[in-house]
Design a protein around this motif. Sequence first.
Motif, PDB file in Angstrom:
ATOM      1  N   PRO A   1     -17.639   8.441  17.630  1.00  0.00           N
ATOM      2  CA  PRO A   1     -16.657   7.979  16.630  1.00  0.00           C
ATOM      3  C   PRO A   1     -15.288   8.611  16.857  1.00  0.00           C
ATOM      4  CG  PRO A   1     -18.022   9.697  15.692  1.00  0.00           C
ATOM      5  CD  PRO A   1     -18.590   9.414  17.063  1.00  0.00           C
ATOM      6  N   GLU A   2     -14.285   8.037  16.210  1.00  0.00           N
ATOM      7  CA  GLU A   2     -12.932   8.599  16.298  1.00  0.00           C
ATOM      8  C   GLU A   2     -12.882   9.988  15.677  1.00  0.00           C
ATOM      9  OE1 GLU A   2      -9.610   6.154  15.159  1.00  0.00           O
ATOM     10  OE2 GLU A   2     -10.776   4.307  15.465  1.00  0.00           O
ATOM     11  N   ASP A   3     -13.516  10.142  14.530  1.00  0.00           N
ATOM     12  CA  ASP A   3     -13.536  11.413  13.819  1.00  0.00           C
ATOM     13  C   ASP A   3     -14.947  11.986  13.824  1.00  0.00           C
ATOM     14  OD1 ASP A   3     -10.776  11.135  13.038  1.00  0.00           O
ATOM     15  OD2 ASP A   3     -11.450   9.672  11.538  1.00  0.00           O
ATOM     16  N   GLU A   4     -15.018  13.303  13.700  1.00  0.00           N
ATOM     17  CA  GLU A   4     -16.309  13.986  13.614  1.00  0.00           C
ATOM     18  C   GLU A   4     -17.190  13.737  14.825  1.00  0.00           C
ATOM     19  OE1 GLU A   4     -16.817  16.132  11.352  1.00  0.00           O
ATOM     20  OE2 GLU A   4     -15.062  15.649  10.140  1.00  0.00           O
ATOM     21  N   ALA A   5     -16.567  13.772  16.012  1.00  0.00           N
ATOM     22  CA  ALA A   5     -17.348  13.610  17.236  1.00  0.00           C
ATOM     23  C   ALA A   5     -18.348  14.754  17.384  1.00  0.00           C
ATOM     24  CB  ALA A   5     -16.424  13.542  18.446  1.00  0.00           C
ATOM     25  N   GLY A   6     -17.965  15.929  16.930  1.00  0.00           N
ATOM     26  CA  GLY A   6     -18.866  17.076  17.011  1.00  0.00           C
ATOM     27  C   GLY A   6     -20.129  16.866  16.206  1.00  0.00           C
ATOM     28  N   ALA A   7     -19.987  16.295  15.010  1.00  0.00           N
ATOM     29  CA  ALA A   7     -21.154  16.022  14.168  1.00  0.00           C
ATOM     30  C   ALA A   7     -22.058  14.980  14.819  1.00  0.00           C
ATOM     31  CB  ALA A   7     -20.695  15.554  12.791  1.00  0.00           C
TER      32      ALA A   7
ATOM     33  N   ARG B   1      -6.475  23.359  31.370  1.00  0.00           N
ATOM     34  CA  ARG B   1      -7.003  23.218  30.008  1.00  0.00           C
ATOM     35  C   ARG B   1      -6.035  22.481  29.083  1.00  0.00           C
ATOM     36  NH1 ARG B   1     -11.083  25.409  27.203  1.00  0.00           N
ATOM     37  NH2 ARG B   1     -10.813  25.473  24.949  1.00  0.00           N
ATOM     38  N   ASP B   2      -4.747  22.552  29.346  1.00  0.00           N
ATOM     39  CA  ASP B   2      -3.760  21.872  28.516  1.00  0.00           C
ATOM     40  C   ASP B   2      -3.555  20.420  28.926  1.00  0.00           C
ATOM     41  OD1 ASP B   2      -3.297  24.215  27.065  1.00  0.00           O
ATOM     42  OD2 ASP B   2      -1.794  24.908  28.503  1.00  0.00           O
ATOM     43  N   GLY B   3      -4.248  19.979  29.966  1.00  0.00           N
ATOM     44  CA  GLY B   3      -4.080  18.604  30.428  1.00  0.00           C
ATOM     45  C   GLY B   3      -2.957  18.434  31.427  1.00  0.00           C
ATOM     46  N   ILE B   4      -2.350  19.547  31.867  1.00  0.00           N
ATOM     47  CA  ILE B   4      -1.270  19.476  32.846  1.00  0.00           C
ATOM     48  C   ILE B   4      -1.844  19.186  34.230  1.00  0.00           C
ATOM     49  CG2 ILE B   4       0.622  20.734  33.929  1.00  0.00           C
ATOM     50  CD1 ILE B   4       1.070  20.098  30.990  1.00  0.00           C
ATOM     51  N   VAL B   5      -1.240  18.223  34.920  1.00  0.00           N
ATOM     52  CA  VAL B   5      -1.693  17.871  36.272  1.00  0.00           C
ATOM     53  C   VAL B   5      -1.250  18.959  37.243  1.00  0.00           C
ATOM     54  CG1 VAL B   5      -1.459  16.229  38.159  1.00  0.00           C
ATOM     55  CG2 VAL B   5      -1.679  15.397  35.810  1.00  0.00           C
ATOM     56  N   LEU B   6      -2.227  19.514  37.965  1.00  0.00           N
ATOM     57  CA  LEU B   6      -1.921  20.549  38.952  1.00  0.00           C
ATOM     58  C   LEU B   6      -1.713  19.958  40.337  1.00  0.00           C
ATOM     59  CD1 LEU B   6      -4.503  23.289  37.844  1.00  0.00           C
ATOM     60  CD2 LEU B   6      -2.135  22.944  37.084  1.00  0.00           C
TER      61      LEU B   6
ATOM     62  N   ILE C   1     -14.823  18.851  25.858  1.00  0.00           N
ATOM     63  CA  ILE C   1     -15.618  19.682  26.769  1.00  0.00           C
ATOM     64  C   ILE C   1     -16.114  20.931  26.056  1.00  0.00           C
ATOM     65  CG2 ILE C   1     -15.487  21.066  28.877  1.00  0.00           C
ATOM     66  CD1 ILE C   1     -13.529  18.897  29.950  1.00  0.00           C
ATOM     67  N   ASP C   2     -15.281  21.505  25.201  1.00  0.00           N
ATOM     68  CA  ASP C   2     -15.719  22.671  24.429  1.00  0.00           C
ATOM     69  C   ASP C   2     -16.885  22.297  23.500  1.00  0.00           C
ATOM     70  OD1 ASP C   2     -13.840  24.246  25.627  1.00  0.00           O
ATOM     71  OD2 ASP C   2     -12.442  24.252  23.935  1.00  0.00           O
ATOM     72  N   THR C   3     -16.791  21.130  22.888  1.00  0.00           N
ATOM     73  CA  THR C   3     -17.856  20.682  21.980  1.00  0.00           C
ATOM     74  C   THR C   3     -19.141  20.417  22.753  1.00  0.00           C
ATOM     75  OG1 THR C   3     -16.198  19.661  20.530  1.00  0.00           O
ATOM     76  CG2 THR C   3     -18.474  18.992  20.228  1.00  0.00           C
TER      77      THR C   3
ATOM     78  N   ALA D   1     -10.651  20.471  34.655  1.00  0.00           N
ATOM     79  CA  ALA D   1     -11.364  19.187  34.701  1.00  0.00           C
ATOM     80  C   ALA D   1     -10.675  18.275  35.705  1.00  0.00           C
ATOM     81  CB  ALA D   1     -11.395  18.537  33.321  1.00  0.00           C
ATOM     82  N   LEU D   2     -11.331  17.170  36.011  1.00  0.00           N
ATOM     83  CA  LEU D   2     -10.744  16.117  36.836  1.00  0.00           C
ATOM     84  C   LEU D   2     -10.383  14.949  35.922  1.00  0.00           C
ATOM     85  CD1 LEU D   2     -13.227  16.147  39.853  1.00  0.00           C
ATOM     86  CD2 LEU D   2     -10.935  17.153  39.767  1.00  0.00           C
ATOM     87  N   TRP D   3      -9.222  14.357  36.188  1.00  0.00           N
ATOM     88  CA  TRP D   3      -8.742  13.245  35.360  1.00  0.00           C
ATOM     89  C   TRP D   3      -8.528  12.030  36.249  1.00  0.00           C
ATOM     90  CZ3 TRP D   3      -3.000  12.432  33.908  1.00  0.00           C
ATOM     91  CH2 TRP D   3      -2.877  11.325  33.050  1.00  0.00           C
ATOM     92  N   GLN D   4      -9.218  10.956  35.939  1.00  0.00           N
ATOM     93  CA  GLN D   4      -9.055   9.711  36.677  1.00  0.00           C
ATOM     94  C   GLN D   4      -8.223   8.734  35.852  1.00  0.00           C
ATOM     95  OE1 GLN D   4     -12.647   7.977  38.380  1.00  0.00           O
ATOM     96  NE2 GLN D   4     -11.831   5.911  38.096  1.00  0.00           N
ATOM     97  N   TYR D   5      -7.112   8.309  36.433  1.00  0.00           N
ATOM     98  CA  TYR D   5      -6.221   7.395  35.716  1.00  0.00           C
ATOM     99  C   TYR D   5      -5.469   6.542  36.725  1.00  0.00           C
ATOM    100  CZ  TYR D   5      -2.555   5.711  32.548  1.00  0.00           C
ATOM    101  OH  TYR D   5      -1.707   4.911  31.815  1.00  0.00           O
TER     102      TYR D   5
END
Length: 259
Positions: free
Chosen positions: A210-216, A141-146, A173-175, A128-132
């Motif tokens: 929501p914070e929880d149950e984003a998949g639902a 996939r682990d969030g490590i910056v390449l 992204i998986d959800t 993925a691309l991360w903008q910060y």
Amino acid sequence: MRSARYRAANAARLGASVAAGLLLLFIGALALFGQLDDVTDSIGQSTRDQMAALGFRIEAVDVTGATAELATEAAAASGAVEGESIFAFDAARSRDSVEALPWVRRAQVARLWPNRVAVVVEPRTGFALWQYEGRISLIDRDGIVLTEADASAYPDLPLVVDAGANAAAAELIDTLGHHPAIAERVVAAVRVGDRRWNLRLDSGMDVKLPEDEAGAALALLAAMHAERGILRLEAESIDMREPGEMILRERSDRGDREA
């Protein structure tokens, strides 16, 4: 004759006892003066040198799973030295050194008798691309910056934004992968307070999860879209932060939208 044999046996036992005693005294003296480790190392090194002379020395390092340039870097990180005794090579320590490389996800290192070392690496790949803070980075996939990245060079990768988004990206992204009708409309996923997500759609609408149950919540949104085409509505946002609730905010209320 029997007496002579007894005397010879006793003399042999006595000689062995004396030799053992002298050896213990010698070892004790070395330990007392702090030289035991030096002597042990010297004996071990001499043995390794002799085995290397017999052909048990490193002659090649085989790296698989990486490009030629990265393979050279992995071989150097392995610590394998050409000509060194293969008995002196620590495969576990070598693996840790290779896995310390920022582009390596996992590694395996083994000695291939009598004279080769094998290094198998699983490189980190762009997920993925991360903008910060104004910068865009390619992350795995682990969030490590390449590396820093130009978003236009990765048009097929999802974009996640703000602090903590890199570490939490894989789960979201998986959800979304289970709901392609939503995923294909998402242009960015913004992490809010490192606790929940806002999805920015290509229409400009924000979906507040929501914070929880984003998949639902996403499952409910997908069902509502399939039934009523809710994602095609001219709305500023769909607020799903409260369980079981879906609040649509019209575009005319844009000035009142939340941060």
